[in-house]
Motif scaffolding. Structure first.
Motif, short mmCIF file in Angstrom:
data_model
loop_
_atom_site.label_atom_id
_atom_site.label_comp_id
_atom_site.label_asym_id
_atom_site.label_seq_id
_atom_site.Cartn_x
_atom_site.Cartn_y
_atom_site.Cartn_z
N ARG A 24 6.58 0.93 -0.48
CA ARG A 24 5.82 -0.59 -1.13
C ARG A 24 5.84 -1.63 0.04
N ARG A 84 0.94 -1.25 0.00
CA ARG A 84 -0.22 -0.09 -0.12
C ARG A 84 1.00 1.26 -0.06
N CYS A 85 2.00 1.41 0.76
CA CYS A 85 2.85 2.37 0.99
C CYS A 85 3.42 2.78 -0.40
N ARG A 86 3.07 4.02 -1.10
CA ARG A 86 3.78 4.25 -2.51
C ARG A 86 5.22 4.80 -2.30
#
Length: 188
Positions: A46, A41-43
């Motif tokens: 990742r 989810r974390c851009r």
């Protein structure tokens, strides 16, 4: 807090394990938990977010939501890591119950990924799983020792989603009811 906007959800878009009154042991299956994640989810880095919830009867007794410390190369690895974290919590809670004189065996861990479940049951490492760090096989060891059993749960019944994913208001409210956080009359 004066400038804050109101939101319907955090992210947009009485049970007893001792002998009962008749001296009959209460079914340990009333203790169960769910493990899930939001893959990569974390851009920025990742990393996935893991979430777990632990229920005793219909009451939520413990929950956890945290970004994983490593980047998972597949959703199976990420789900396996999330379930591994949940296993450690199970062992701690089992010890707490043992201190109070209650033995819990084969606590069900509900996961919505059959490949991750199969990985917990297969003692042979394959070339496709060599990249998973040894420390994450902690779960496999405890499945083999019968400390917990990993079971499949359909995605729409995965209660840990509330700790990992943005949900529509209706699903968020339904999950709160299912977790025993709020009863239905409070939503009206």
């Amino acid at each position: 807090m004066e400038g804050c906007e109101e939101a319907a959800t955090p992210i947009s878009n009485s049970c007893n394990l001792d002998l009962d009154e008749k001296g009959i042991v209460v079914d340990n299956s009333k203790y169960r938990g769910y493990s899930d994640l939001d893959y990569a989810r974390c851009r920025l880095d990742r990393k996935s977010t893991s979430g777990t919830c632990h229920l005793l009867g219909s009451a939520l007794v413990s929950w956890h939501s945290k970004k994983q410390t490593c980047v998972a190369l597949s959703i199976v690895e990420a789900k396996y890591i999330a379930a591994n974290s949940y296993c450690a919590q199970i062992l701690w809670m089992k010890q707490q119950q043992k201190d109070y004189g209650t033995e819990l065996n084969k606590i069900p861990l509900r996961c919505d990924n059959t490949s991750a479940i199969n990985l917990t049951k297969n003692p042979i490492l394959h070339s496709r799983t060599k990249h998973i760090e040894i420390r994450h096989h902690f779960l496999r060891d405890h499945v083999q020792k019968n400390d917990c059993v990993v079971e499949f749960v359909e995605t729409d019944k995965q209660l840990a989603d509330i700790f990992t994913k943005p949900l529509p208001k209706e699903r968020f409210n339904q999950m709160r009811i299912e977790l025993g956080i709020i009863n239905e009359s409070c939503l009206n």
